[in-house]
Design a protein around this motif. Structure first.
Motif, PDB file in Angstrom:
ATOM      1  N   SER A 191       3.096 100.773 -83.969  1.00  0.00           N
ATOM      2  CA  SER A 191       3.887  99.760 -84.528  1.00  0.00           C
ATOM      3  C   SER A 191       3.739  98.558 -84.177  1.00  0.00           C
ATOM      4  O   SER A 191       3.617  97.398 -85.032  1.00  0.00           O
ATOM      5  CB  SER A 191       5.354 100.271 -83.934  1.00  0.00           C
ATOM      6  N   GLU A 192       3.443  98.219 -82.927  1.00  0.00           N
ATOM      7  CA  GLU A 192       3.071  96.865 -82.521  1.00  0.00           C
ATOM      8  C   GLU A 192       1.855  96.363 -83.140  1.00  0.00           C
ATOM      9  O   GLU A 192       1.805  95.084 -83.335  1.00  0.00           O
ATOM     10  CB  GLU A 192       2.859  96.857 -81.048  1.00  0.00           C
ATOM     11  N   ALA A 193       0.734  97.158 -83.363  1.00  0.00           N
ATOM     12  CA  ALA A 193      -0.462  96.764 -84.043  1.00  0.00           C
ATOM     13  C   ALA A 193       0.068  96.100 -85.463  1.00  0.00           C
ATOM     14  O   ALA A 193      -0.801  95.137 -85.798  1.00  0.00           O
ATOM     15  CB  ALA A 193      -1.575  97.868 -84.154  1.00  0.00           C
ATOM     16  N   VAL A 194       0.851  96.853 -85.965  1.00  0.00           N
ATOM     17  CA  VAL A 194       0.947  96.430 -87.368  1.00  0.00           C
ATOM     18  C   VAL A 194       1.880  94.955 -87.360  1.00  0.00           C
ATOM     19  O   VAL A 194       1.710  93.988 -88.239  1.00  0.00           O
ATOM     20  CB  VAL A 194       2.140  97.376 -88.221  1.00  0.00           C
ATOM     21  N   GLU A 195       2.621  95.126 -86.325  1.00  0.00           N
ATOM     22  CA  GLU A 195       3.405  93.614 -86.258  1.00  0.00           C
ATOM     23  C   GLU A 195       2.752  92.542 -86.028  1.00  0.00           C
ATOM     24  O   GLU A 195       3.005  91.399 -86.542  1.00  0.00           O
ATOM     25  CB  GLU A 195       4.408  93.903 -85.017  1.00  0.00           C
ATOM     26  N   TRP A 196       1.702  92.797 -85.124  1.00  0.00           N
ATOM     27  CA  TRP A 196       0.658  91.476 -84.944  1.00  0.00           C
ATOM     28  C   TRP A 196      -0.208  91.164 -86.090  1.00  0.00           C
ATOM     29  O   TRP A 196      -0.392  89.960 -86.487  1.00  0.00           O
ATOM     30  CB  TRP A 196      -0.208  91.910 -83.693  1.00  0.00           C
ATOM     31  N   CYS A 197      -0.531  92.157 -86.890  1.00  0.00           N
ATOM     32  CA  CYS A 197      -1.352  92.277 -88.098  1.00  0.00           C
ATOM     33  C   CYS A 197      -0.476  91.275 -89.091  1.00  0.00           C
ATOM     34  O   CYS A 197      -1.085  90.257 -89.908  1.00  0.00           O
ATOM     35  CB  CYS A 197      -1.813  93.432 -88.652  1.00  0.00           C
ATOM     36  N   GLU A 198       0.661  91.528 -89.198  1.00  0.00           N
ATOM     37  CA  GLU A 198       1.681  91.286 -90.142  1.00  0.00           C
ATOM     38  C   GLU A 198       1.963  89.490 -89.874  1.00  0.00           C
ATOM     39  O   GLU A 198       1.805  88.624 -90.510  1.00  0.00           O
ATOM     40  CB  GLU A 198       3.173  91.464 -90.261  1.00  0.00           C
ATOM     41  N   GLU A 199       1.968  89.400 -88.430  1.00  0.00           N
ATOM     42  CA  GLU A 199       2.183  87.777 -88.060  1.00  0.00           C
ATOM     43  C   GLU A 199       0.839  86.986 -88.512  1.00  0.00           C
ATOM     44  O   GLU A 199       1.022  85.864 -88.749  1.00  0.00           O
ATOM     45  CB  GLU A 199       2.690  88.040 -86.635  1.00  0.00           C
ATOM     46  N   GLY A 200      -0.066  87.518 -87.918  1.00  0.00           N
ATOM     47  CA  GLY A 200      -1.639  86.932 -88.276  1.00  0.00           C
ATOM     48  C   GLY A 200      -1.884  86.703 -89.643  1.00  0.00           C
ATOM     49  O   GLY A 200      -2.298  85.642 -90.297  1.00  0.00           O
ATOM     50  N   LEU A 201      -1.406  87.730 -90.534  1.00  0.00           N
ATOM     51  CA  LEU A 201      -1.706  87.492 -92.132  1.00  0.00           C
ATOM     52  C   LEU A 201      -0.737  86.427 -92.777  1.00  0.00           C
ATOM     53  O   LEU A 201      -1.117  85.925 -93.577  1.00  0.00           O
ATOM     54  CB  LEU A 201      -1.384  88.670 -92.926  1.00  0.00           C
ATOM     55  N   GLN A 202       0.215  86.115 -92.018  1.00  0.00           N
ATOM     56  CA  GLN A 202       1.177  84.985 -92.302  1.00  0.00           C
ATOM     57  C   GLN A 202       0.386  83.766 -92.156  1.00  0.00           C
ATOM     58  O   GLN A 202       0.354  82.779 -92.903  1.00  0.00           O
ATOM     59  CB  GLN A 202       2.417  84.656 -91.564  1.00  0.00           C
ATOM     60  N   ILE A 203      -0.611  83.701 -91.282  1.00  0.00           N
ATOM     61  CA  ILE A 203      -1.382  82.318 -91.145  1.00  0.00           C
ATOM     62  C   ILE A 203      -2.669  82.327 -91.757  1.00  0.00           C
ATOM     63  O   ILE A 203      -2.832  81.456 -92.602  1.00  0.00           O
ATOM     64  CB  ILE A 203      -1.891  82.283 -89.653  1.00  0.00           C
ATOM     65  N   ASP A 204      -3.228  83.541 -92.194  1.00  0.00           N
ATOM     66  CA  ASP A 204      -4.325  83.797 -93.076  1.00  0.00           C
ATOM     67  C   ASP A 204      -4.163  85.126 -93.701  1.00  0.00           C
ATOM     68  O   ASP A 204      -4.676  86.236 -93.351  1.00  0.00           O
ATOM     69  CB  ASP A 204      -5.728  83.489 -92.171  1.00  0.00           C
ATOM     70  N   PRO A 205      -3.778  85.120 -94.887  1.00  0.00           N
ATOM     71  CA  PRO A 205      -3.374  86.346 -95.854  1.00  0.00           C
ATOM     72  C   PRO A 205      -4.592  87.084 -96.102  1.00  0.00           C
ATOM     73  O   PRO A 205      -4.911  88.385 -96.421  1.00  0.00           O
ATOM     74  CB  PRO A 205      -2.735  85.823 -96.884  1.00  0.00           C
ATOM     75  N   LYS A 206      -5.960  86.399 -95.866  1.00  0.00           N
ATOM     76  CA  LYS A 206      -7.111  86.988 -96.455  1.00  0.00           C
ATOM     77  C   LYS A 206      -7.802  87.649 -95.196  1.00  0.00           C
ATOM     78  O   LYS A 206      -9.238  87.852 -95.311  1.00  0.00           O
ATOM     79  CB  LYS A 206      -7.938  86.150 -97.308  1.00  0.00           C
ATOM     80  N   GLU A 207      -7.421  87.234 -94.102  1.00  0.00           N
ATOM     81  CA  GLU A 207      -8.225  87.697 -92.921  1.00  0.00           C
ATOM     82  C   GLU A 207      -8.727  89.216 -92.753  1.00  0.00           C
ATOM     83  O   GLU A 207      -7.832  90.186 -92.676  1.00  0.00           O
ATOM     84  CB  GLU A 207      -7.213  87.440 -91.508  1.00  0.00           C
ATOM     85  N   LYS A 208      -9.835  89.502 -93.148  1.00  0.00           N
ATOM     86  CA  LYS A 208     -10.310  90.878 -93.306  1.00  0.00           C
ATOM     87  C   LYS A 208      -9.977  91.741 -92.234  1.00  0.00           C
ATOM     88  O   LYS A 208      -9.687  92.895 -92.429  1.00  0.00           O
ATOM     89  CB  LYS A 208     -11.735  90.917 -93.467  1.00  0.00           C
ATOM     90  N   LYS A 209     -10.248  91.370 -91.175  1.00  0.00           N
ATOM     91  CA  LYS A 209      -9.958  92.286 -89.821  1.00  0.00           C
ATOM     92  C   LYS A 209      -8.486  92.583 -89.567  1.00  0.00           C
ATOM     93  O   LYS A 209      -8.329  93.891 -89.184  1.00  0.00           O
ATOM     94  CB  LYS A 209     -10.346  91.722 -88.620  1.00  0.00           C
TER      95      LYS A 209
END
Length: 371
Positions: free
Chosen positions: A155-173
């Motif tokens: 769950s935490e991994a998904v949350e961190w990814c969601e927050e990062g994708l707000q900065i760069d929606p195309k971040e592949k990793k």
């Protein structure tokens, strides 16, 4: 031009280098070194110690020193020497520079090195600190998401990814980690639901089993003790996990589809130190029925050929509270535990040849009652 040393010594180049080892000797001169030694001995390597002192001169600003340690750590990281990379980044952080960007980079780089060493908890802590210094530092977010994934914090991994994708929606990793963590999260939730269903079923099964035992007024001793203490008739106070069997096959008392009890029963033949084990002895089955099967053919240890079903008597081996009471069982009656004591989930009975010298001697000092 090479010169030949006196006495046949190896030729040396002008300037003192040996012709056969000049490359190794050149490597010891700081100006020509291709790799810095892991540790510098000031007494043996004064030139290097001097250069090191100049490089890390305390008169430099904390930012300059932190940046030097960061670069040193990066070199160790490239060489896959992650332990030394961690040490270098740590030294850089100790300089307490006021540049949040540089501090975030040092923490993120140390997190990467810690992750390569398998220290995911430490790496995650570094990623968290890096985000505090610079919330938009994408590499720190990627590193934190990866650490959460390794630690199975889906769950935490998904949350961190969601927050990062707000900065760069195309971040592949981040897209990859989010997809993997989401899938594993669904699997984990499914497994938890299945485990709860199984737990409820097991609880219901145990409660039904205890109710059946209580209904039959069976006395149960969970663990044998020197005093052979009886468990209270209030079976509601008995631990549901306490009913177990210590036999080698792991068989346990259970209720069948018809609601009848089936017990694991151990037969002992003391005269010959032999045993038989019945994994599921139906409560309505007679002892003679099992003896007829077990002794359909005489066992090899019965050299006198006297262990015939009709020639045997069976005794309950479990003492009552006075520790001197034994019950002889009528083979023709069903397996009725109402007047027995059961230890550790496994009734145990002894079988003897009727009126044999061994049987008479065995019971000579015991009180015997026919059941």
């Amino acid at each position: 031009m090479a010169e030949v040393g006196a006495g046949g010594a190896a030729p040396r180049y002008r300037g003192g280098l040996n012709e056969s080892t000049w490359e190794q000797e050149l490597e010891t001169i700081p100006m020509f070194m291709t790799r810095c030694p892991a540790e510098i001995d000031a007494a043996r390597q004064p030139e290097l110690a001097c250069l090191q002192s100049l490089l890390f001169d305390e008169e430099r600003s904390p930012e300059e020193l932190a940046r030097l340690y960061k670069n040193e750590g990066n070199e160790y990281f490239k060489e896959k020497d992650y332990g030394k990379a961690v040490l270098s980044y740590t030294e850089g952080l100790k300089k307490k520079c006021q540049d949040p960007e540089l501090g975030a980079v040092l923490l993120t780089n140390r997190a990467a090195a810690q992750a390569r060493l398998g220290n995911y908890r430490s790496a995650l802590n570094d990623a968290i600190q890096a985000r505090r210094l610079k919330p938009s530092h994408l590499k720190a977010i990627v590193r934190g998401a990866l650490c959460h994934l390794e630690l199975k914090n889906f769950s935490e991994a998904v949350e961190w990814c969601e927050e990062g994708l707000q900065i760069d929606p195309k971040e592949k990793k981040l897209l990859e980690v989010r997809a993997k963590a989401s899938k594993l999260k669904r699997i984990e939730e499914r497994d938890v639901r299945k485990a709860k269903v199984m737990e409820r079923k097991e609880q219901s099964r145990k409660e039904s089993l205890l109710a059946a035992i209580k209904e039959r007024n069976i006395k149960v001793v969970l663990e044998p003790s020197n005093e052979e203490e009886e468990v209270s008739d209030a079976l509601a106070e008995m631990s549901l996990d306490g009913f177990h069997s210590d036999n080698a096959l792991g068989a346990k008392v259970h209720l069948d589809a018809d609601g009848s009890l089936n017990w694991p029963v151990l037969f002992l033949y003391p005269e010959h130190e032999q045993t038989d084990f019945i994994a599921a002895f139906h409560e309505n089955t007679r002892f003679i029925d099992h003896l007829m099967v077990m002794f359909a053919e005489l066992p090899p240890w019965d050299l006198e050929r006297k262990y015939l079903p009709s020639n045997l008597e069976v005794s309950n081996s479990t003492f009552n509270f006075s520790c001197d009471f034994w019950g002889k069982i009528n083979q023709m009656t069903p397996f009725n535990l109402c007047r027995y004591f059961v230890k550790a989930g496994t009734p145990t009975v002894l079988a003897f040849v009727k009126r044999s010298p061994f049987s008479k001697k065995y019971f000579s000092s015991k009180k015997v009652h026919r059941l």
